[in-house]
Design an enzyme around this catalytic site. Structure first.
Site, PDB file in Angstrom:
ATOM      1  N   TYR A  42     -14.804  19.862 -13.593  1.00 31.88           N
ATOM      2  CA  TYR A  42     -15.148  18.460 -13.818  1.00 31.88           C
ATOM      3  C   TYR A  42     -16.248  18.060 -12.820  1.00 31.88           C
ATOM      4  O   TYR A  42     -16.132  18.362 -11.630  1.00 31.88           O
ATOM      5  CB  TYR A  42     -13.895  17.602 -13.635  1.00 31.88           C
ATOM      6  CG  TYR A  42     -14.187  16.135 -13.669  1.00 31.88           C
ATOM      7  CD1 TYR A  42     -14.608  15.528 -14.852  1.00 31.88           C
ATOM      8  CD2 TYR A  42     -14.073  15.348 -12.536  1.00 31.88           C
ATOM      9  CE1 TYR A  42     -14.901  14.172 -14.880  1.00 31.88           C
ATOM     10  CE2 TYR A  42     -14.359  14.001 -12.561  1.00 31.88           C
ATOM     11  CZ  TYR A  42     -14.780  13.422 -13.742  1.00 31.88           C
ATOM     12  OH  TYR A  42     -15.067  12.095 -13.774  1.00 31.88           O
ATOM     13  N   LYS A  92      -6.577   9.944 -18.419  1.00 29.40           N
ATOM     14  CA  LYS A  92      -6.822  10.627 -19.684  1.00 29.40           C
ATOM     15  C   LYS A  92      -5.574  10.605 -20.573  1.00 29.40           C
ATOM     16  O   LYS A  92      -5.161   9.544 -20.991  1.00 29.40           O
ATOM     17  CB  LYS A  92      -7.343  12.035 -19.405  1.00 29.40           C
ATOM     18  CG  LYS A  92      -8.408  12.097 -18.287  1.00 29.40           C
ATOM     19  CD  LYS A  92      -9.709  11.399 -18.645  1.00 29.40           C
ATOM     20  CE  LYS A  92     -10.659  11.204 -17.461  1.00 29.40           C
ATOM     21  NZ  LYS A  92     -10.996  12.400 -16.685  1.00 29.40           N
ATOM     22  N   ARG A 137       0.855  -1.186   0.000  1.00 29.85           N
ATOM     23  CA  ARG A 137       0.000   0.000   0.000  1.00 29.85           C
ATOM     24  C   ARG A 137       0.897   1.244   0.000  1.00 29.85           C
ATOM     25  O   ARG A 137       0.639   2.213  -0.675  1.00 29.85           O
ATOM     26  CB  ARG A 137      -0.952   0.031   1.195  1.00 29.85           C
ATOM     27  CG  ARG A 137      -1.812   1.281   1.152  1.00 29.85           C
ATOM     28  CD  ARG A 137      -2.840   1.481   2.279  1.00 29.85           C
ATOM     29  NE  ARG A 137      -3.101   0.378   3.139  1.00 29.85           N
ATOM     30  CZ  ARG A 137      -2.534   0.233   4.353  1.00 29.85           C
ATOM     31  NH1 ARG A 137      -1.686   1.139   4.815  1.00 29.85           N
ATOM     32  NH2 ARG A 137      -2.831  -0.804   5.082  1.00 29.85           N
ATOM     33  N   ASP A 178      -5.422  21.580 -11.810  1.00 28.04           N
ATOM     34  CA  ASP A 178      -5.818  20.320 -12.454  1.00 28.04           C
ATOM     35  C   ASP A 178      -5.390  20.434 -13.913  1.00 28.04           C
ATOM     36  O   ASP A 178      -5.987  21.181 -14.693  1.00 28.04           O
ATOM     37  CB  ASP A 178      -7.335  20.122 -12.310  1.00 28.04           C
ATOM     38  CG  ASP A 178      -7.828  18.829 -12.967  1.00 28.04           C
ATOM     39  OD1 ASP A 178      -7.105  18.279 -13.826  1.00 28.04           O
ATOM     40  OD2 ASP A 178      -8.940  18.374 -12.640  1.00 28.04           O
TER      41      ASP A 178
END
Ligand SMILES: *Cc1c(COP(=O)(O)O)cnc(C)c1O
Length: 385
Positions: free
Chosen positions: A104, A201, A52, A176
């Site tokens: 977004y 993306k 993790r 962003d």
């Protein structure tokens, strides 16, 4: 390759972060599909304790992403939204965030549906004029969150101007950078404190991974963000890290083609009789074109169109008539996509809010892929007809 400060973007995209595997010489970083690492004695390990916290495939990817953004540190997450969530977890009840009014949908939902109830206050304002910040900054302001270009109306926010105000006031500024990708824009160089990516993306680029990342030059912010990753557990897996490492090796080639195709398609759509309006920052008459020219290297392959026919029925009909463009959420992959924000990516924003931001029912968003542009134009022609 470890010293990639002075090399150009394409070379960085291919070489940054990856070293031949020390045991076999494998040129690609192996997919370390493991949850734990054997220790020689309690607390004595090779720098890896539990996956993790750390995984070698992920480490290589983080180094590569940091290099592409000219940053020192990167923390990768299991999605873009998880990366955004990690930044919000740096805040405490009573803190305030200033952000844009075209965001977004998932970011808007996270802010309003999850964090407002924990006592964080959000101001959604027109950030295309950075001086608007002065009307909202107070002693509780901790974060400025700027998405640019915005999704889907392609507004451009002046990152330098926002970062300058943030710095003066001791506020953390996040950009962003999903729509631009590091090929077109590097917010850290413009003064932002943190760059956020939906790696899903352009960075992944092949519509086969969901992932997010945060990049910063601040050791202090990096330590805090890594603490959130390890404590909250939204870590990406090794297979996905490998896919993105592979994806970014062609980022510069793909982006060149996205931009080339985007320009031709934007010009074609602008003169089309069935189209009312085209949102694309490359047009000289785009209200933020000068800022786009200043802070971006080119204008990308994201284009939104408003159809002259306002009815949602007609919009649905057009959206369903494509043969090469696929009707789907997401963007930035090699294949061209078409999206109806009002019912798809932005459905979580109330209609009134949405329409204020220009996300009307007859708006469609194109993610122009890297196919041959003649075929894309022919597809647009027949679908609009
Ligand atoms: C997709 C997207 C996100 C969210 O990222 P996920 O990887 O889907 O969680 C955030 N910001 C922008 C601009 C996006 O396009």
């Amino acid at each position: 390759m470890s010293n990639y400060k002075n090399i150009k973007f394409g070379t960085k995209a291919i070489h940054a972060g990856v070293q031949p595997d020390p045991t076999t010489g494998a040129i690609m970083t192996p997919i370390y599909q493991t949850s734990t690492y054997v220790q020689e004695a309690p607390g004595v390990n090779k720098g890896f304790g539990y996956a993790r916290g750390k995984n070698p495939t992920r480490e290589a990817l983080q180094d590569a992403l940091a290099a592409l953004e000219n940053g020192k540190h990167c923390v990768a997450f299991s999605s873009g939204v998880a990366a955004t969530d990690a930044v919000l977890k740096l805040l405490s009840p009573g803190d305030e965030v200033i952000t844009g009014d075209d965001l977004y949908g998932g970011t808007y939902r996270l802010f309003t549906k999850i964090y407002e109830k924990f006592g964080i206050k959000f101001h959604f304002i027109d950030l295309t004029d950075a001086s608007n910040l002065h009307n909202y900054i107070n002693e509780n302001t901790r974060l400025i969150w700027a998405e640019t270009p915005t999704n889907p109306t392609m507004q451009i926010i002046d990152i330098s101007a926002c970062a300058k105000i943030a710095k003066e006031k001791g506020i953390v500024m996040v950009a962003d950078n999903t729509f631009a990708s590091p090929y077109l824009q590097n917010p850290l160089d413009l003064g932002a404190d943190i760059v956020m990516h939906s790696v899903t993306k352009y960075l992944g680029g092949h519509s086969d991974v969901v992932m997010g990342a945060l990049i910063t030059n601040s050791a202090e912010l990096h330590e805090k963000l890594y603490f959130v990753l390890n404590s909250s557990g939204a870590n990406p897996g090794p297979m996905d890290s490998f896919l993105v490492l592979r994806g970014i090796k062609t980022l510069h080639l793909r982006m060149e083609r996205h931009c080339y195709n985007g320009r031709i398609i934007a010009e074609f759509l602008k003169n089309h009789p069935k189209i009312e309006k085209v949102y694309w920052p490359g047009f000289p008459e785009h209200p933020n074109h000068e800022i786009a020219k200043k802070q971006m290297r080119d204008f990308g392959g994201m284009i939104s169109i408003v159809l002259k026919d306002k009815s949602i029925e007609n919009t649905f009909k057009v959206a369903s008539s494509f043969e090469i463009f696929s009707l789907a959420e997401s963007l930035g992959g090699v294949e061209s996509l078409i999206n109806h924000p009002a019912t798809m990516t932005h459905a979580s924003i109330p209609k009134e809010e949405r329409e204020k931001a220009g996300v009307v029912d007859n708006l469609l968003r194109l993610s122009v892929g890297v196919e041959d542009v003649e075929d894309l134009i022919a597809d647009l022609e027949q679908a609009l007809a």
